[in-house]
Design an enzyme around this catalytic site. Structure first.
Site, mmCIF file in Angstrom:
data_model
loop_
_atom_site.group_PDB
_atom_site.id
_atom_site.type_symbol
_atom_site.label_atom_id
_atom_site.label_comp_id
_atom_site.label_asym_id
_atom_site.label_seq_id
_atom_site.Cartn_x
_atom_site.Cartn_y
_atom_site.Cartn_z
ATOM 1 N N PHE A 1 -11.605 -7.847 13.238
ATOM 2 C CA PHE A 1 -10.497 -8.254 12.377
ATOM 3 C C PHE A 1 -10.168 -7.135 11.376
ATOM 4 O O PHE A 1 -11.060 -6.607 10.724
ATOM 5 C CB PHE A 1 -10.864 -9.537 11.620
ATOM 6 C CG PHE A 1 -9.796 -9.977 10.665
ATOM 7 C CD1 PHE A 1 -8.548 -10.366 11.133
ATOM 8 C CD2 PHE A 1 -10.019 -9.971 9.296
ATOM 9 C CE1 PHE A 1 -7.551 -10.752 10.249
ATOM 10 C CE2 PHE A 1 -9.023 -10.355 8.412
ATOM 11 C CZ PHE A 1 -7.782 -10.754 8.890
ATOM 12 N N GLN A 2 -8.907 -6.808 11.291
ATOM 13 C CA GLN A 2 -8.409 -5.734 10.411
ATOM 14 C C GLN A 2 -9.080 -4.387 10.707
ATOM 15 O O GLN A 2 -9.290 -3.577 9.819
ATOM 16 C CB GLN A 2 -8.536 -6.111 8.934
ATOM 17 C CG GLN A 2 -7.622 -7.284 8.565
ATOM 18 C CD GLN A 2 -7.393 -7.440 7.078
ATOM 19 O OE1 GLN A 2 -8.246 -7.127 6.263
ATOM 20 N NE2 GLN A 2 -6.205 -7.930 6.721
ATOM 21 N N LYS B 1 -17.742 -1.130 5.596
ATOM 22 C CA LYS B 1 -18.233 -2.067 4.578
ATOM 23 C C LYS B 1 -19.759 -2.032 4.444
ATOM 24 O O LYS B 1 -20.283 -2.158 3.339
ATOM 25 C CB LYS B 1 -17.762 -3.483 4.936
ATOM 26 C CG LYS B 1 -17.817 -4.440 3.757
ATOM 27 C CD LYS B 1 -17.136 -5.759 4.089
ATOM 28 C CE LYS B 1 -17.178 -6.701 2.882
ATOM 29 N NZ LYS B 1 -16.558 -7.996 3.204
ATOM 30 N N GLU C 1 0.819 -1.222 0.000
ATOM 31 C CA GLU C 1 0.000 0.000 0.000
ATOM 32 C C GLU C 1 0.848 1.265 0.000
ATOM 33 O O GLU C 1 0.439 2.294 -0.529
ATOM 34 C CB GLU C 1 -0.955 0.007 1.193
ATOM 35 C CG GLU C 1 -2.112 -0.983 1.069
ATOM 36 C CD GLU C 1 -1.783 -2.361 1.615
ATOM 37 O OE1 GLU C 1 -0.595 -2.618 1.928
ATOM 38 O OE2 GLU C 1 -2.692 -3.192 1.733
ATOM 39 N N MET D 1 24.352 9.089 2.503
ATOM 40 C CA MET D 1 24.215 10.343 3.246
ATOM 41 C C MET D 1 24.465 10.103 4.740
ATOM 42 O O MET D 1 25.079 10.926 5.417
ATOM 43 C CB MET D 1 22.821 10.944 3.020
ATOM 44 C CG MET D 1 22.701 12.391 3.467
ATOM 45 S SD MET D 1 23.858 13.486 2.602
ATOM 46 C CE MET D 1 22.823 14.125 1.272
#
Lengths: 187, 584
Positions: free
Chosen positions: B114-115, B164, B52, B482
């Site tokens: 969940f999630q 949802k 993502e 760096m």
């Protein structure tokens, strides 16, 4: 007014520019922020203060327009003039914020806070507490044989003073609402 | 136009109505209804990323290369938390993106489902604004407002969290309203009195400089044109931040090069010595100012910015102008012309003569000798061999990024995609995918370091799946360059964890994905290898083995002023004092 730095051509013609912004002295400012009363709006305001390291001395919030779903958040904060300007600009760019007013610089204003004090004691101390409450125009809103709950309204300094007096007389608990403030006079 | 439809269909309809043609995303349980709608249409293309974070950076790349908002669609919980780095990156660099996240159904919110994650809570400080939509009837209005907020005023990332059950339920769809949301209307036009004051300062300035930033690019192509017109007409020198490169062409005669920590000597010296600084769409970032109390001590400072909170945040300015760059520049030109197009004709040649003296220092000089490729040389050759192409450059973060800014030339806006404010390693590769989606026929090159590149290397799968011929030009020094440079200058050459051990064979890695890999370690082979990369029709990983201990100069050490620049290795002893060492 001549001591104040009025920036020529400053983009905003509001009273925000009517003060010297070069000082390093910390000032106490009362800000009134009108917001859409939607989920998370208070978290946005508080998150701004904690995320950027600004101070909050007091904060009150309630819906002031039930049909328009507007809330008014009154914030007392401290900071140098530059920090105060930043706070106002940062508040102003939060999407649900309608307007930000700095009651400390935009003219005279009134500030009030409500507090409840629970004081426990008997004998002389109990009498003295009641007598002082009368002087401070506090109301008794609950009483037992050994305790009082006082309700007091006033400027934060007055409430501080009352708290100091109650401490030796058996002060058990304090609840304060934080400052509500309005500018004086009409629009 | 209003009609009844499911929340999931509303999402797709709103995207279409907002002119979206590509969405970067990754499906999951909480966004399945929206993915089902995406399946049943052909107008919006969905680019399946491999992580993502990649989706958000790709959307950022797309947005920067087009000026249109980038759109991301991810699932709840880990999908949303993986998007957080990209959101923060977009917030810091003012990139308009719209991230749509799935959420567990409203009746399960707060149950540790969940999630489930508190997505609006987590992303509140890293978005310009975000919404949790609990009512399908409000979904379309919120989606349109999200586009409006992302694109209006100072652009930025927004997020809409859609449970949802809201996706499944039916509601009324409302088409976008003209003018967008009523409640969010930032000031676009600058105050004319302030602009006039600035014009008066322009007319008399002896040592003026334009200091431009990403705001010019965000303001649109017209802003870049107006800037060029203003610079050409006044003959004032112009420098730019990392984010603003390309707004004024690098081939223009008034161009001083980039300024700041790794900016050019002449640009930083001119900033230090100017008597009128005109900041156009930049924000006095700490990479630019160096030591704030020694920053350009003798100048009148004007600041044009659409965000009132940028003004007087770091540097106190004398002429603040809140407004959109293009609008303010247009008014500025109009007023300046009407007052007779005056500049200080006596002083300006002296100022330019001084700048030419600084230029003679030739701060970017380096010597390519021996059998090892210097990274600067690799970029110089890349510039030479690609400058005629329709070219877009992305970068990762580190030394290679600064060298790319120094040695590549940008002739127009929207052709340079780099993570400036947040400094996100792993930005460049997915960003190049987004840019290539926007410009399928262009030459899109990601100048990378091997360490940054590995942070989002999984996106090779995306590049292959969608035939995106992005060129990954990796300057491989087997170091976190760096970090190593700072350890050399600041920490007694104790190179703590700045080695990249166990690096992959990049050629084999490319081949494992079905792409082309090119290894180049000999300066004599470099041109041919770069040409091979350009001419290959498909993604390329170019593993350019470069000098391992090269430092990036010029450098303003942290805690120092613009006129205390380090120019090369000879001058680095005790360069950073104890005060500077605590800064980043």
């Amino acid at each position: 007014m001549s001591a104040l730095q009025i920036k020529k051509g400053a983009t905003s013609h509001s009273a925000y520019n009517l003060r010297s912004t070069f000082s390093d002295v910390e000032e106490r400012h009362t800000l009134a922020v009108v917001v859409d009363n939607e989920a998370g709006v208070l978290a946005r305001v508080i998150g701004l203060f904690s995320g950027r390291g600004y101070n909050i001395e007091s904060l009150t919030v309630a819906e002031i327009d039930h049909t328009g779903h507007l809330s008014r958040i009154t914030i007392v904060t401290t900071g140098t003039p530059q920090v105060i300007e930043q706070i106002k600009a940062q508040l102003g760019r939060i999407v649900p914020v309608h307007r930000v007013n700095d009651l400390t610089v935009e003219g005279p204003s009134v500030e009030r806070e409500l507090a409840l004090f629970k004081v426990e004691g008997t004998g002389d101390k109990r009498v003295e507490a009641l007598r002082l409450a009368d002087i401070f125009r506090a109301n008794v809103v609950d009483s037992t044989l050994t305790s009082f709950v006082f309700e007091i309204t006033g400027a934060p300094e007055k409430i501080d003073a009352f708290a100091e007096l109650m401490r030796p007389l058996g002060l058990l608990e304090v609840a304060r609402t934080g400052v509500a403030a309005l500018s004086r006079g009409g629009l | 136009m209003t009609r009844q439809m499911t929340g999931a269909r509303m999402v797709v309809q709103a995207l279409k109505d907002q002119g979206v043609d590509v969405v970067f995303g990754y499906p999951g349980g909480a966004v399945l209804p929206i993915y089902d709608e995406i399946f049943q249409q052909n107008e919006i293309q969905h680019i399946l990323v491999r992580h993502e974070q990649g989706a958000v950076h790709a959307a950022e790349g797309y947005a920067r290369a087009t000026g249109k908002p980038g759109v991301v669609l991810v699932t709840s919980g880990p999908g949303a938390t993986n998007a957080v780095t990209g959101l923060t990156d977009a917030l810091m660099d003012s990139i308009p993106i719209i991230v749509l996240t799935g959420q567990v159904p409203t009746f399960m919110i707060g149950n540790d489902a969940f999630q489930e994650a508190d997505t609006v809570g987590i992303t509140r400080p890293c978005t310009k604004h975000n919404w949790l939509v609990k009512d399908t009837d409000k979904l379309s209005t919120v989606l349109h407002e999200a586009f409006h907020v992302a694109m209006t005023g100072r652009p930025g990332p927004v997020l809409v969290d859609i449970p949802k059950d809201v996706q499944f339920a039916s509601g009324i769809y409302t088409a976008p309203q003209k003018g967008g949301s009523r409640r969010y209307q930032p000031q676009i036009k600058g105050d004319l009195d302030a602009i006039t004051e600035l014009v008066a300062a322009l007319e008399t300035a002896k040592r003026p400089i334009f200091y431009t930033g990403g705001g010019v690019i965000n303001s649109g192509k017209a802003a870049s044109q107006l800037l060029c017109e203003l610079v050409e007409a006044t003959g004032f020198p112009v420098t730019s931040t990392l984010m603003g490169l390309g707004a004024y062409p690098a081939s223009g005669k008034s161009w001083l090069g980039m300024l700041g920590m790794h900016g050019l000597y002449e640009a930083n010296m001119a900033m230090h010595g100017c008597d009128l600084m005109i900041n156009i769409g930049a924000r006095f970032d700490d990479r630019i100012t160096g030591r704030v109390d020694a920053f350009s001590p003798h100048s009148t400072k004007a600041h044009i910015d659409i965000d009132p909170s940028s003004i007087n945040k770091v540097i106190r300015v004398d002429i603040p102008i809140v407004g959109d760059v293009a609008h303010v520049l247009e008014d500025m030109l109009k007023i300046w012309k009407s007052r007779g197009r005056k500049t200080n004709k006596e002083a300006l040649p002296k100022w330019w003569a001084q700048i030419e003296e600084w230029r003679k220092v030739d701060c970017l000089k380096f010597e390519q000798k021996g059998s090892i490729i210097k990274p600067q040389h690799a970029l110089k050759r890349l510039e030479e061999l690609t400058k005629g192409h329709d070219r877009y450059i992305c970068t990762e973060v580190g030394q290679h990024q600064m060298w790319a800014a120094q040695y590549l030339n940008f002739e127009g806006p929207n052709r340079w995609m780099t993570s400036g404010g947040l400094g996100t390693m792993g930005y460049g590769f997915p960003a190049s995918i987004g840019v290539q989606m926007a410009h399928p026929d262009a030459l899109v090159i990601n100048v990378a370091g091997e360490a940054s590149w590995l942070m989002n290397m999984q996106e090779m799968g995306t590049a292959m799946q969608f035939n995106l011929p992005v060129k990954q030009f990796i300057l491989n020094n087997e170091r976190l360059g760096m970090v190593r440079q700072w350890q050399e200058l600041l920490h007694g050459e104790r190179y703590s964890q700045s080695w990249s051990e166990s690096l992959p064979d990049f050629v084999k890695l490319a081949e494992a994905f079905g792409a082309k890999g090119i290894l180049c370690s000999d300066p004599d082979d470099l041109d041919d290898a770069i040409m091979e990369m350009i001419n290959y029709d498909g993604p390329v990983i170019f593993d350019c083995l470069v000098a391992k201990h090269e430092n990036c100069f010029p450098m303003i050490p942290s805690g120092k002023a613009h006129n205390e620049m380090l120019l090369g290795d000879a001058s680095t002893k005790n360069a950073i004092g104890a005060k500077g060492a605590v800064m980043v």
